[in-house]
Scaffold this motif. Structure first.
Motif, PDB file in Angstrom:
ATOM      1  N   ALA A  54       0.840  -1.202   0.000  1.00 44.58           N
ATOM      2  CA  ALA A  54       0.000   0.000   0.000  1.00 44.58           C
ATOM      3  C   ALA A  54       0.871   1.247   0.000  1.00 44.58           C
ATOM      4  CB  ALA A  54      -0.912  -0.007   1.220  1.00 44.58           C
ATOM      5  N   GLN A  55       1.946   1.188   0.805  1.00 45.69           N
ATOM      6  CA  GLN A  55       2.827   2.353   0.861  1.00 45.69           C
ATOM      7  C   GLN A  55       3.515   2.593  -0.472  1.00 45.69           C
ATOM      8  OE1 GLN A  55       4.730   1.225   4.662  1.00 45.69           O
ATOM      9  NE2 GLN A  55       5.031   3.425   4.885  1.00 45.69           N
ATOM     10  N   LEU A  56       3.946   1.517  -1.102  1.00 42.15           N
ATOM     11  CA  LEU A  56       4.608   1.658  -2.395  1.00 42.15           C
ATOM     12  C   LEU A  56       3.643   2.280  -3.403  1.00 42.15           C
ATOM     13  CD1 LEU A  56       6.640  -1.664  -2.773  1.00 42.15           C
ATOM     14  CD2 LEU A  56       7.524   0.631  -2.396  1.00 42.15           C
ATOM     15  N   LEU A  57       2.381   1.855  -3.323  1.00 38.22           N
ATOM     16  CA  LEU A  57       1.378   2.385  -4.234  1.00 38.22           C
ATOM     17  C   LEU A  57       1.192   3.886  -3.994  1.00 38.22           C
ATOM     18  CD1 LEU A  57      -0.490   0.935  -6.327  1.00 38.22           C
ATOM     19  CD2 LEU A  57      -2.323   1.291  -4.671  1.00 38.22           C
ATOM     20  N   ALA A  58       1.090   4.259  -2.696  1.00 41.53           N
ATOM     21  CA  ALA A  58       0.934   5.673  -2.357  1.00 41.53           C
ATOM     22  C   ALA A  58       2.136   6.459  -2.868  1.00 41.53           C
ATOM     23  CB  ALA A  58       0.796   5.830  -0.847  1.00 41.53           C
ATOM     24  N   LEU A  59       3.303   5.862  -2.670  1.00 42.37           N
ATOM     25  CA  LEU A  59       4.535   6.507  -3.118  1.00 42.37           C
ATOM     26  C   LEU A  59       4.484   6.775  -4.620  1.00 42.37           C
ATOM     27  CD1 LEU A  59       7.013   7.153  -1.399  1.00 42.37           C
ATOM     28  CD2 LEU A  59       8.099   5.103  -2.299  1.00 42.37           C
ATOM     29  N   LEU A  60       4.038   5.782  -5.352  1.00 42.31           N
ATOM     30  CA  LEU A  60       3.954   5.897  -6.808  1.00 42.31           C
ATOM     31  C   LEU A  60       2.982   7.013  -7.192  1.00 42.31           C
ATOM     32  CD1 LEU A  60       5.101   4.265  -9.270  1.00 42.31           C
ATOM     33  CD2 LEU A  60       2.847   3.194  -9.393  1.00 42.31           C
ATOM     34  N   CYS A  61       1.818   7.042  -6.526  1.00 44.66           N
ATOM     35  CA  CYS A  61       0.799   8.048  -6.831  1.00 44.66           C
ATOM     36  C   CYS A  61       1.357   9.442  -6.589  1.00 44.66           C
ATOM     37  CB  CYS A  61      -0.443   7.842  -5.981  1.00 44.66           C
ATOM     38  SG  CYS A  61      -1.324   6.370  -6.432  1.00 44.66           S
ATOM     39  N   ILE A  62       1.993   9.643  -5.416  1.00 48.13           N
ATOM     40  CA  ILE A  62       2.497  10.979  -5.091  1.00 48.13           C
ATOM     41  C   ILE A  62       3.601  11.358  -6.075  1.00 48.13           C
ATOM     42  CG2 ILE A  62       3.545  12.406  -3.302  1.00 48.13           C
ATOM     43  CD1 ILE A  62       2.346  10.465  -1.247  1.00 48.13           C
ATOM     44  N   ALA A  63       4.412  10.371  -6.442  1.00 55.43           N
ATOM     45  CA  ALA A  63       5.496  10.655  -7.380  1.00 55.43           C
ATOM     46  C   ALA A  63       4.931  11.128  -8.714  1.00 55.43           C
ATOM     47  CB  ALA A  63       6.355   9.409  -7.573  1.00 55.43           C
ATOM     48  N   ILE A  64       3.855  10.472  -9.168  1.00 50.43           N
ATOM     49  CA  ILE A  64       3.242  10.879 -10.441  1.00 50.43           C
ATOM     50  C   ILE A  64       2.681  12.302 -10.318  1.00 50.43           C
ATOM     51  CG2 ILE A  64       1.349  10.413 -12.036  1.00 50.43           C
ATOM     52  CD1 ILE A  64       1.812   7.422 -11.441  1.00 50.43           C
ATOM     53  N   LEU A  65       1.980  12.538  -9.176  1.00 50.39           N
ATOM     54  CA  LEU A  65       1.422  13.870  -8.946  1.00 50.39           C
ATOM     55  C   LEU A  65       2.536  14.920  -8.997  1.00 50.39           C
ATOM     56  CD1 LEU A  65      -1.219  13.438  -6.107  1.00 50.39           C
ATOM     57  CD2 LEU A  65      -1.600  14.036  -8.500  1.00 50.39           C
ATOM     58  N   TYR A  66       3.615  14.606  -8.311  1.00 49.59           N
ATOM     59  CA  TYR A  66       4.745  15.531  -8.253  1.00 49.59           C
ATOM     60  C   TYR A  66       5.271  15.791  -9.657  1.00 49.59           C
ATOM     61  CZ  TYR A  66       9.329  17.373  -7.020  1.00 49.59           C
ATOM     62  OH  TYR A  66      10.448  18.141  -6.912  1.00 49.59           O
ATOM     63  N   TRP A  67       5.320  14.764 -10.414  1.00 53.51           N
ATOM     64  CA  TRP A  67       5.881  14.835 -11.766  1.00 53.51           C
ATOM     65  C   TRP A  67       5.035  15.732 -12.658  1.00 53.51           C
ATOM     66  CZ3 TRP A  67      10.439  12.995 -13.359  1.00 53.51           C
ATOM     67  CH2 TRP A  67      10.677  12.925 -14.735  1.00 53.51           C
ATOM     68  N   ILE A  68       3.695  15.562 -12.584  1.00 53.15           N
ATOM     69  CA  ILE A  68       2.842  16.289 -13.526  1.00 53.15           C
ATOM     70  C   ILE A  68       2.370  17.631 -12.969  1.00 53.15           C
ATOM     71  CG2 ILE A  68       2.033  14.202 -14.724  1.00 53.15           C
ATOM     72  CD1 ILE A  68      -0.538  14.425 -13.080  1.00 53.15           C
ATOM     73  N   ALA A  69       2.625  17.880 -11.663  1.00 56.49           N
ATOM     74  CA  ALA A  69       2.118  19.119 -11.070  1.00 56.49           C
ATOM     75  C   ALA A  69       2.799  20.328 -11.697  1.00 56.49           C
ATOM     76  CB  ALA A  69       2.354  19.103  -9.565  1.00 56.49           C
ATOM     77  N   PRO A  70       2.028  21.436 -11.914  1.00 53.85           N
ATOM     78  CA  PRO A  70       2.654  22.675 -12.395  1.00 53.85           C
ATOM     79  C   PRO A  70       3.519  23.283 -11.292  1.00 53.85           C
ATOM     80  CG  PRO A  70       0.342  23.028 -11.914  1.00 53.85           C
ATOM     81  CD  PRO A  70       0.584  21.574 -11.742  1.00 53.85           C
ATOM     82  N   GLU A  71       4.362  24.224 -11.661  1.00 55.71           N
ATOM     83  CA  GLU A  71       5.315  24.824 -10.716  1.00 55.71           C
ATOM     84  C   GLU A  71       4.595  25.377  -9.497  1.00 55.71           C
ATOM     85  OE1 GLU A  71       8.737  24.539  -9.772  1.00 55.71           O
ATOM     86  OE2 GLU A  71       8.321  23.723 -11.740  1.00 55.71           O
ATOM     87  N   ALA A  72       3.404  25.966  -9.699  1.00 51.19           N
ATOM     88  CA  ALA A  72       2.689  26.615  -8.589  1.00 51.19           C
ATOM     89  C   ALA A  72       1.956  25.600  -7.707  1.00 51.19           C
ATOM     90  CB  ALA A  72       1.682  27.621  -9.146  1.00 51.19           C
ATOM     91  N   GLY A  73       1.851  24.379  -8.168  1.00 53.02           N
ATOM     92  CA  GLY A  73       1.150  23.350  -7.373  1.00 53.02           C
ATOM     93  C   GLY A  73      -0.353  23.400  -7.582  1.00 53.02           C
TER      94      GLY A  73
END
Lengths: 423, 446
Positions: A316-335
């Motif tokens: 579950a943690q690995l999955l959460a990690l993956l999700c946040i990583a993707i979010l971080y990757w696609i997020a605009p500079e301002a968040g």
């Protein structure tokens, strides 16, 4: 001998312990001063793994019949399982004084030595016992295990071949043969041995653990971790500590060198990354690999329910990690919606590092005090980690979290080490 | 024959009173429909037309017998049996008359005569009735196993009984019951079909499953279902066999079962008797196991009519030789009761107790994996709590759904541990697929 005693022995052979205890109680009514009845009672408790309860009857047996070496033996076993090795050793000595030809005495002495990481002494005791009874399967197995720890793999292999030659239907021997193969990195052979061991006795946990490792080790990434664990396992615990601390100081030195000589960072940075990865993997290697083992057709059955739980958490943690990583990757500079990139990064960091205390808690035996202590540690860490992520105003707490994670490796190592010694 | 057909026959005979075959038909139809008085009249009428007809005479005797006019029945039979070649069926009727008159010894003789003349006439029920009567002395309904105690009183005794429970008293377990029907009940009810195919009746069924799920109850109900005798051999007797005059006692038990056949011989915790050789390293000798296998095979004496049921919690400890054909060739998994079964069990246990609107289904839903014994324990806990409350308040309070739900928190299913062991065996030591049922129950895909 009384009829109840006969029946009790029969019941114990069939592992019907509650019934056996009843018969023994009746035998005691007939003859309340019989050392052998108390000895059997103690044995019954040991077989039922109720070690503290075995203490009283074993002591009583010895008090009634102090000249019977088997009473010395049984009390020594009980002391050993109650984590009182010193008393156990002195009873072994007194028992051997009465009768120096008891192979099981040497076996017990060897097991205690194994337990205390004195492999040479374990080997010596196994060999002394084998001088008396060369075909004692348990002694042969003990000898092979000691040889493995001493890195004398070829001898261990020969020993196990001999054990299986004399008794081909012994589940333990097949399991130990599997472990020899694991040490030789011959995993196909290991899997075959463990399967045979489990066929003969599906309740053999030694074989089950081996099967798990052998299947996982087919993956080269995990093989590295496994070999590290095997190598560490052959070290005595004192040396293990020196190794961990030494490695850590080396790491600090490399970091400070890196600061002082930025020009050489191409050399230092990979070393630092390697160390961090290594330290990280020693904690999360087991549960992460178990998580992937859950998708293996045979491997998934080798996992215990507790290991499954650990694998689920980590998954579950690995999955959460993956999700946040993707979010971080696609997020605009301002968040997004007040979640700045920085905040996402901290979330990523906390979820990622929380893998260590979560995995660490599951390393302690189920229901042990160590498990409780480590679980509380992990919960408190989680509070300190996630509050600053959710409420950026409490940013200071992240510092506490960082300290906590840093200290975790040492505290948890200490707690786990202590717990591993207990039965 | 349907009642309508019978009425039709009655009309037909009235219409043509001199038709002998029709009258014969009517008489036997009346006998079959247990209208014995009318049958007696019809037989008498028919005999007036054909006084020498043996079939009619025997029919009349049967009609007399069923009306408990034993004296008249035996007068007729004496004449028939005085003939040079009396029909074998006559001996059967004679046996029944003698039995009814309380002369079991002669009844046995008559029955034996009939069987010698025509083995097809074997009537297991009659035979067991006779042997039951033969053993009316109290001593004889027990098997005395010698050699354990100092005195005779200390010897262990195995009693047999004729259970009153039947399959209707066993909730759920349809699949298991079907297997037993196929293996035990059908052969007894339709021996001719089995004979035609040359299949022996008898053999064994091994029931295995977690403790407390009704294996013993089921065995008893099987005996009740076929109205046969039931002998239960428990762990204590088995243990004594390991220690005392083992083979002799085992033989005595089987002998007794053969004597009172049809008989269901039930071995509880049979793994204690047939432990795997490698598990019994310390015990010297395997004669007991071998003796048991010999008796099962029926080498010295035929086991016809003796059905061996055995139950165990640990089938994996059983010697593989037990599973060979002709021995326990059918191995049946007795799982914990399903939801409907659990509701039924709760209802049965609470039947004569003060209850108020108990929602059995709701409790059944919340107790997956509970065995019958577990449910009993839950009820016990609930009752204890209620009694305490009643005493405090001074009035007896009925048990409600909530009390049972509260008790659930204090008891865990005891089958869990069994299943974790069984799962290991099913996964790793299941070469011939004998534990596939366990995997299916646990929903484990291999």
């Amino acid at each position: 001998m009384s009829q109840h005693l006969d029946r009790a022995q029969l019941l114990m052979e069939q592992r019907r312990l509650p019934e056996a205890e009843k018969e023994l109680a009746q035998a005691l009514q007939e003859n309340p001063e019989s050392g052998s009845v108390f000895r059997l009672l103690a044995l019954c408790k040991i077989m039922g793994q109720n070690y503290p309860a075995a203490l009283a009857p074993a002591q009583k047996a010895l008090a009634l019949d102090p000249d019977d070496p088997s009473n010395h033996y049984i009390l020594a076993v009980v002391y050993f399982y109650n984590n009182q090795s010193e008393q156990a050793k002195s009873l072994i000595r007194s028992g051997l004084n009465l009768n120096p030809y008891m192979p099981n005495m040497f076996e017990l002495a060897g097991e205690i030595a194994m337990h205390e990481d004195r492999w040479e002494e374990a080997l010596l005791n196994a060999e002394k016992g084998l001088e008396i009874d060369p075909e004692d399967t348990e002694l042969v197995n003990l000898r092979a295990r000691a040889l493995l720890k001493l890195n004398r793999t070829a001898e261990a292999e020969a020993t196990m071949n001999y054990a299986l030659y004399t008794d081909p239907h012994n589940s333990m021997s097949h399991a130990n043969q599997g472990w020899v193969a694991v040490n030789q990195n011959n995993f196909e052979q290991a899997i075959a041995s463990f399967k045979e061991a489990l066929r003969l006795n599906p309740q053999n946990n030694h074989a089950r653990a081996g099967l798990k490792e052998a299947i996982k080790a087919k993956n080269p990434l995990y093989r590295g971790i496994l070999n590290y664990f095997l190598w560490m396992g052959k070290m005595q615990s004192g040396k293990q500590w020196w190794f961990i601390i030494g490695l850590y100081f080396l790491y600090r030195i490399v970091i400070s060198l890196n600061k002082n000589y930025p020009a050489l960072s191409f050399l230092f940075v990979p070393l630092i990354v390697l160390y961090v990865l290594f330290a990280f993997s020693t904690w999360i290697g087991q549960p992460v690999s178990n998580f992937f083992l859950r998708f293996h057709p045979l491997g998934k059955h080798a996992l215990s329910s507790d290991e499954n739980r650990a694998a689920n958490w980590v998954g579950a943690q690995l999955l959460a990690l993956l999700c946040i990583a993707i979010l971080y990757w696609i997020a605009p500079e301002a968040g997004w919606l007040g979640w700045s990139k920085d905040r996402l990064f901290f979330a990523l960091l906390v979820v990622g590092t929380m893998l260590i205390p979560v995995s660490g808690s599951f390393m302690a035996p189920v229901g042990s005090n160590a498990r409780k202590q480590l679980a509380w540690y992990a919960i408190i860490l989680a509070v300190f980690g996630f509050i600053p992520v959710l409420f950026p105003a409490a940013f200071v707490l992240l510092g506490v979290y960082g300290l906590g994670i840093f200290a975790y490796a040492f505290v948890a190592n200490y707690i786990l080490h202590r717990a591993a010694r207990r039965f | 024959m349907e009642l309508n057909d019978l009425e039709f026959l009655l009309e037909a005979v009235k219409a043509s009173p001199d038709n002998l075959p029709l009258r014969k038909l009517l008489a036997s139809a009346l006998l079959k429909n247990r209208r014995f008085a009318e049958a007696e009249v019809e037989y008498k009428e028919a005999l007036r037309m054909a006084p020498q007809d043996l079939g009619l005479q025997m029919g009349l005797a049967t009609a007399f017998l069923e009306q408990e006019k034993h004296g008249m029945a035996s007068v007729i039979m004496e004449d028939i049996l005085a003939l040079d070649m009396p029909p074998p069926q006559a001996w059967i009727i004679q046996a029944r008359i003698l039995l009814a008159m309380g002369n079991a010894r002669d009844a046995q003789e008559a029955y034996d005569n009939a069987i010698t003349l025509d083995p097809n006439l074997a009537d297991a029920y009659l035979n067991s009735e006779i042997s039951q009567k033969l053993d009316t002395e109290p001593e004889a309904s027990k098997v005395r196993l010698g050699g354990f105690g100092e005195t005779e009183e200390e010897d262990r005794i195995i009693e047999f009984e004729r259970p009153k429970v039947s399959f209707n008293d066993v909730g759920g377990m349809e699949k298991v019951k079907e297997e037993i029907r196929l293996k035990i009940i059908h052969p007894l009810e339709h021996p001719e079909i089995y004979k035609a195919y040359g299949k022996k009746i008898g053999g064994g069924i091994l029931l295995y499953g977690p403790p407390g799920c009704g294996k013993t109850h089921l065995a008893r109900a099987t005996a009740g279902q076929i109205k046969s005798n039931f002998m239960a051999v428990g762990i204590n007797e088995i243990l004594d066999m390991w220690l005392g005059q083992s083979e002799k006692n085992l033989h005595a038990i089987f002998q007794k079962a053969r004597q009172i056949k049809p008989c269901v011989l039930f071995f509880d915790e049979v793994d204690a008797l047939g432990a795997n050789r490698s598990d019994m390293r310390m015990s010297a000798g395997r004669h007991l196991i071998n003796q048991f296998l010999n008796e099962l095979d029926g080498i010295e004496q035929s086991n016809d009519g003796v059905l061996v049921l055995a139950a165990t919690n640990a089938p994996w400890h059983l010697d593989p030789a037990f599973r060979r054909p002709g021995r326990f060739d059918r191995i049946i998994f007795v799982p914990p009761p399903d939801e409907a079964g659990r509701a039924a069990i709760l209802e049965i246990h609470l039947r004569n107790k003060p209850v108020k609107d108990v929602d059995y289904l709701k409790i059944a839903q919340k107790t997956p994996g509970f065995s019958g014994a577990d449910l009993e324990a839950v009820i016990d806990i609930a009752i204890e709590g209620k009694m305490e409350e009643s005493m405090r308040k001074g009035i007896p309070l009925p048990i409600e759904t909530n009390d049972l739900l509260k008790a659930l928190g204090k008891h865990r299913a005891t089958t869990t541990e069994w299943f974790s062991t069984a799962k290991n065996y099913a996964l790793f030591s299941n070469e011939s697929g004998q534990y596939d049922e366990v995997l299916k129950y646990l929903n484990v895909k291999k």
